[in-house]
Design a protein around this motif. Sequence first.
Motif, short mmCIF file in Angstrom:
data_model
loop_
_atom_site.label_atom_id
_atom_site.label_comp_id
_atom_site.label_asym_id
_atom_site.label_seq_id
_atom_site.Cartn_x
_atom_site.Cartn_y
_atom_site.Cartn_z
N THR A 52 13.02 6.87 32.57
CA THR A 52 12.69 5.46 32.35
C THR A 52 12.83 4.68 33.65
O THR A 52 11.99 3.83 33.97
CB THR A 52 13.60 4.87 31.27
OG1 THR A 52 13.41 5.60 30.06
CG2 THR A 52 13.32 3.41 31.02
N THR A 53 13.88 4.96 34.41
CA THR A 53 14.10 4.27 35.69
C THR A 53 12.95 4.55 36.66
O THR A 53 12.45 3.63 37.31
CB THR A 53 15.44 4.73 36.32
OG1 THR A 53 16.49 4.41 35.41
CG2 THR A 53 15.70 4.06 37.64
N ARG A 54 12.52 5.80 36.72
CA ARG A 54 11.37 6.13 37.59
C ARG A 54 10.11 5.40 37.14
O ARG A 54 9.36 4.88 37.96
CB ARG A 54 11.13 7.65 37.61
CG ARG A 54 12.15 8.42 38.42
CD ARG A 54 11.75 9.88 38.60
NE ARG A 54 11.63 10.59 37.32
CZ ARG A 54 12.64 11.19 36.68
NH1 ARG A 54 13.85 11.14 37.20
NH2 ARG A 54 12.44 11.82 35.56
N ASP A 55 9.90 5.32 35.83
CA ASP A 55 8.74 4.62 35.31
C ASP A 55 8.79 3.13 35.66
O ASP A 55 7.79 2.56 36.12
CB ASP A 55 8.67 4.80 33.78
CG ASP A 55 7.46 4.12 33.17
OD1 ASP A 55 6.33 4.37 33.66
OD2 ASP A 55 7.65 3.33 32.23
N VAL A 56 9.97 2.52 35.48
CA VAL A 56 10.12 1.10 35.80
C VAL A 56 9.93 0.87 37.29
O VAL A 56 9.27 -0.09 37.70
CB VAL A 56 11.49 0.58 35.31
CG1 VAL A 56 11.79 -0.80 35.86
CG2 VAL A 56 11.53 0.56 33.78
#
Length: 95
Positions: free
Chosen positions: A67-71
């Motif tokens: 999720t962090t990479r996506d954000v």
Amino acid sequence: MAVSLDEALERLERSLGQLEAAVTRRLEAERSRADLETELQIMQDDRARLAVDLESASVRLEALEATTRDVEGRVGRALAAVRGVLDDAGVAPHL
């Protein structure tokens, strides 16, 4: 040499006392062993539970990292889009 009845009874009492002490020690050893086996079982149960908890935490961590990479990617694209709009408008970005 004849042994008197009193001496024989004393020896019998001492022998019975020693036997009783040996039985008591044996029972204590058995109780101690049972306690250790119970404690070992508790530790094995805790270890299994902790392994499950660790696996669950690892799965949640992997999901959070994804999720962090996506954000990060979305924020980066948004910043690039804002910079592009500002460049097209001739405004110097402060970002």
